[in-house]
Write a protein that holds these residues in place. Structure first.
Motif, PDB file in Angstrom:
ATOM      1  N   ARG A   1     -75.866  -6.394  -9.576  1.00  0.00           N
ATOM      2  CA  ARG A   1     -76.310  -6.822  -8.258  1.00  0.00           C
ATOM      3  C   ARG A   1     -75.979  -5.732  -7.225  1.00  0.00           C
ATOM      4  O   ARG A   1     -75.152  -4.857  -7.496  1.00  0.00           O
ATOM      5  N   PRO A   2     -76.594  -5.773  -6.064  1.00  0.00           N
ATOM      6  CA  PRO A   2     -76.220  -4.827  -5.009  1.00  0.00           C
ATOM      7  C   PRO A   2     -74.716  -4.876  -4.738  1.00  0.00           C
ATOM      8  O   PRO A   2     -74.112  -5.955  -4.716  1.00  0.00           O
ATOM      9  N   GLN A   3     -74.127  -3.703  -4.596  1.00  0.00           N
ATOM     10  CA  GLN A   3     -72.679  -3.523  -4.435  1.00  0.00           C
ATOM     11  C   GLN A   3     -71.917  -3.819  -5.728  1.00  0.00           C
ATOM     12  O   GLN A   3     -70.675  -3.902  -5.711  1.00  0.00           O
ATOM     13  N   GLY A   4     -72.661  -3.962  -6.840  1.00  0.00           N
ATOM     14  CA  GLY A   4     -72.010  -4.181  -8.127  1.00  0.00           C
ATOM     15  C   GLY A   4     -71.231  -2.958  -8.577  1.00  0.00           C
ATOM     16  O   GLY A   4     -71.494  -1.826  -8.162  1.00  0.00           O
ATOM     17  N   ARG A   5     -70.269  -3.195  -9.471  1.00  0.00           N
ATOM     18  CA  ARG A   5     -69.327  -2.151  -9.871  1.00  0.00           C
ATOM     19  C   ARG A   5     -69.481  -1.796 -11.342  1.00  0.00           C
ATOM     20  O   ARG A   5     -69.592  -2.679 -12.199  1.00  0.00           O
ATOM     21  N   PHE A   6     -69.444  -0.516 -11.630  1.00  0.00           N
ATOM     22  CA  PHE A   6     -69.408   0.046 -12.981  1.00  0.00           C
ATOM     23  C   PHE A   6     -67.966   0.486 -13.200  1.00  0.00           C
ATOM     24  O   PHE A   6     -67.430   1.292 -12.439  1.00  0.00           O
ATOM     25  N   ALA A   7     -67.294  -0.065 -14.212  1.00  0.00           N
ATOM     26  CA  ALA A   7     -65.864   0.181 -14.404  1.00  0.00           C
ATOM     27  C   ALA A   7     -65.566   0.217 -15.897  1.00  0.00           C
ATOM     28  O   ALA A   7     -65.302  -0.823 -16.507  1.00  0.00           O
ATOM     29  N   VAL A   8     -65.625   1.403 -16.504  1.00  0.00           N
ATOM     30  CA  VAL A   8     -65.509   1.496 -17.954  1.00  0.00           C
ATOM     31  C   VAL A   8     -64.395   2.450 -18.362  1.00  0.00           C
ATOM     32  O   VAL A   8     -64.065   3.403 -17.643  1.00  0.00           O
ATOM     33  N   SER A   9     -63.823   2.180 -19.508  1.00  0.00           N
ATOM     34  CA  SER A   9     -62.945   3.128 -20.181  1.00  0.00           C
ATOM     35  C   SER A   9     -63.772   3.877 -21.212  1.00  0.00           C
ATOM     36  O   SER A   9     -64.609   3.277 -21.893  1.00  0.00           O
TER      37      SER A   9
ATOM     38  N   ALA B   1     -72.602  13.215 -13.070  1.00  0.00           N
ATOM     39  CA  ALA B   1     -73.984  13.589 -12.770  1.00  0.00           C
ATOM     40  C   ALA B   1     -74.971  12.556 -13.299  1.00  0.00           C
ATOM     41  O   ALA B   1     -75.959  12.219 -12.632  1.00  0.00           O
ATOM     42  N   LYS B   2     -74.728  12.048 -14.493  1.00  0.00           N
ATOM     43  CA  LYS B   2     -75.636  11.062 -15.075  1.00  0.00           C
ATOM     44  C   LYS B   2     -75.570   9.732 -14.331  1.00  0.00           C
ATOM     45  O   LYS B   2     -76.581   9.047 -14.156  1.00  0.00           O
ATOM     46  N   LEU B   3     -74.396   9.353 -13.862  1.00  0.00           N
ATOM     47  CA  LEU B   3     -74.280   8.136 -13.057  1.00  0.00           C
ATOM     48  C   LEU B   3     -75.074   8.287 -11.761  1.00  0.00           C
ATOM     49  O   LEU B   3     -75.786   7.362 -11.346  1.00  0.00           O
ATOM     50  N   ALA B   4     -74.970   9.449 -11.135  1.00  0.00           N
ATOM     51  CA  ALA B   4     -75.722   9.682  -9.898  1.00  0.00           C
ATOM     52  C   ALA B   4     -77.218   9.645 -10.164  1.00  0.00           C
ATOM     53  O   ALA B   4     -77.984   9.073  -9.380  1.00  0.00           O
TER      54      ALA B   4
ATOM     55  N   PHE C   1     -76.265   5.425  -9.131  1.00  0.00           N
ATOM     56  CA  PHE C   1     -74.935   5.007  -8.700  1.00  0.00           C
ATOM     57  C   PHE C   1     -74.397   5.917  -7.599  1.00  0.00           C
ATOM     58  O   PHE C   1     -74.777   7.083  -7.475  1.00  0.00           O
ATOM     59  N   GLN C   2     -73.458   5.373  -6.839  1.00  0.00           N
ATOM     60  CA  GLN C   2     -72.746   6.131  -5.818  1.00  0.00           C
ATOM     61  C   GLN C   2     -71.250   6.106  -6.100  1.00  0.00           C
ATOM     62  O   GLN C   2     -70.763   5.281  -6.866  1.00  0.00           O
ATOM     63  N   ASP C   3     -70.543   7.038  -5.474  1.00  0.00           N
ATOM     64  CA  ASP C   3     -69.076   7.082  -5.526  1.00  0.00           C
ATOM     65  C   ASP C   3     -68.542   7.153  -6.955  1.00  0.00           C
ATOM     66  O   ASP C   3     -67.501   6.558  -7.283  1.00  0.00           O
ATOM     67  N   ALA C   4     -69.237   7.890  -7.811  1.00  0.00           N
ATOM     68  CA  ALA C   4     -68.786   8.023  -9.196  1.00  0.00           C
ATOM     69  C   ALA C   4     -67.505   8.850  -9.267  1.00  0.00           C
ATOM     70  O   ALA C   4     -67.346   9.847  -8.544  1.00  0.00           O
ATOM     71  N   ASP C   5     -66.603   8.423 -10.149  1.00  0.00           N
ATOM     72  CA  ASP C   5     -65.304   9.070 -10.252  1.00  0.00           C
ATOM     73  C   ASP C   5     -64.786   8.925 -11.669  1.00  0.00           C
ATOM     74  O   ASP C   5     -64.972   7.883 -12.311  1.00  0.00           O
TER      75      ASP C   5
ATOM     76  N   LYS D   1     -73.050   0.430  -7.357  1.00  0.00           N
ATOM     77  CA  LYS D   1     -74.474   0.316  -7.063  1.00  0.00           C
ATOM     78  C   LYS D   1     -74.641   0.044  -5.566  1.00  0.00           C
ATOM     79  O   LYS D   1     -73.975  -0.843  -5.018  1.00  0.00           O
ATOM     80  N   PRO D   2     -75.495   0.816  -4.860  1.00  0.00           N
ATOM     81  CA  PRO D   2     -75.671   0.592  -3.425  1.00  0.00           C
ATOM     82  C   PRO D   2     -76.113  -0.833  -3.108  1.00  0.00           C
ATOM     83  O   PRO D   2     -76.769  -1.473  -3.915  1.00  0.00           O
TER      84      PRO D   2
END
Length: 286
Positions: free
Chosen positions: A182-190, A224-227, A231-235, A285-286
């Motif tokens: 969803r908008p503002q959703g989070r990607f958080a993986v190990s 780079a692939k997340l962008a 996606f935004q703010d990848a780290d 996700k924006p």
């Protein structure tokens, strides 16, 4: 046949076979070694404790003993994802279900944790572990992480534990993760990330493809692939470096027949020394 010569489906099938064997071992109540078990994510076998999958979870927090024993990951995304009650979560490549069940507890009572896996044996094991834990707000579905069988905007958080590196089409995985959030959703993986390039010949070792290393992205490639997926703010935050002793332990569990012709195990250790780490990858996700 090298990984370069294999089709995407052949690589996927090699991964499926290894994980099916690991799940079948637990389902038949055969003992496993360490957290990985025989032929888990880290590629370990034999009697050694795998340095990648060991000591990631507090055993007292595990929803079931078999879920913990079947864990094949390289991190603990549920400890880092900041899940909240009422959120819906998707675990890509959920395996025996440990991270799904831990997530379900955190998002209860109104949130749902979905586990996606392509391996029938793993899905059977996960559902057994769910029943053992008595957790009702978890749902396990069959499918691949490159083609997620959920609608657009279905979840608030996408997690995964050392699985995306196994995919032969990581761009598709990240696009699908973006789609179902969803908008503002989070990607958080190990995941396992490369800190530098490794010899190309090692990417042809199928045992390493199914063991997390050769299929891994460099940390900057991941960002780079997340962008590119939107996606935004990848780290990328490294959570565990591996010592030479760790690498030697992994090398001892490697099938010498899978090594490139003329390469000995000490050379494998030299090639991978300081080359990879476990990391937590975040994006929004924006």
């Amino acid at each position: 046949m090298t990984a370069q010569q294999m089709s995407d489906e052949q690589v996927r099938e090699a991964v499926r076979e290894r994980y099916a064997a690991s799940a079948a071992s637990v389902l038949s109540a055969q003992p496993q070694t360490g957290c990985c078990g025989d032929g888990g994510c880290c590629g370990g076998s034999g009697d050694a404790v795998d340095p990648i999958s060991s000591d990631l979870y507090d055993a007292s927090d595990a929803p079931s003993e078999t879920a913990l024993a079947a864990s094949l990951g390289c991190g603990n995304p549920t400890a880092l994802a900041e899940l909240h009650p009422g959120e819906d979560v998707l675990d890509l490549g959920s395996g025996g279900g440990l991270d799904v069940l831990l997530s379900a507890r955190r998002v209860a009572p109104s949130g749902t944790a979905y586990g996606l896996d392509m391996t029938d044996e793993m899905l059977e094991l996960a559902r057994r572990n769910q029943a053992e834990a008595g957790i009702e707000n978890a749902t396990f579905v069959k499918g691949t992480i490159e083609d997620v069988p959920l609608p657009d905007g279905a979840v608030d958080v996408v997690i995964s534990n050392c699985v995306i590196n196994l995919s032969p089409d990581k761009d598709a995985v990240l696009r699908e993760a973006f789609r179902v959030l969803r908008p503002q959703g989070r990607f958080a993986v190990s995941d396992i990330v490369l800190l530098r390039d490794i010899p190309e010949q090692l990417r042809g070792v199928v045992g390493l493809w199914t063991g997390c290393i050769s299929g891994a992205l460099r940390d900057d490639e991941y960002v780079a692939k997340l962008a590119a997926a939107g996606f935004q703010d990848a780290d990328v935050e490294v959570t565990r470096h591996y010592t030479r002793d760790d690498l030697e332990a992994m090398a001892e569990a490697t099938d010498v027949a899978e090594l490139p012709e003329g390469m000995a195990l000490p050379e494998l250790v030299d090639a991978l020394d300081a080359a990879f780490a476990s990391a937590f990858i975040r994006a929004r996700k924006p």
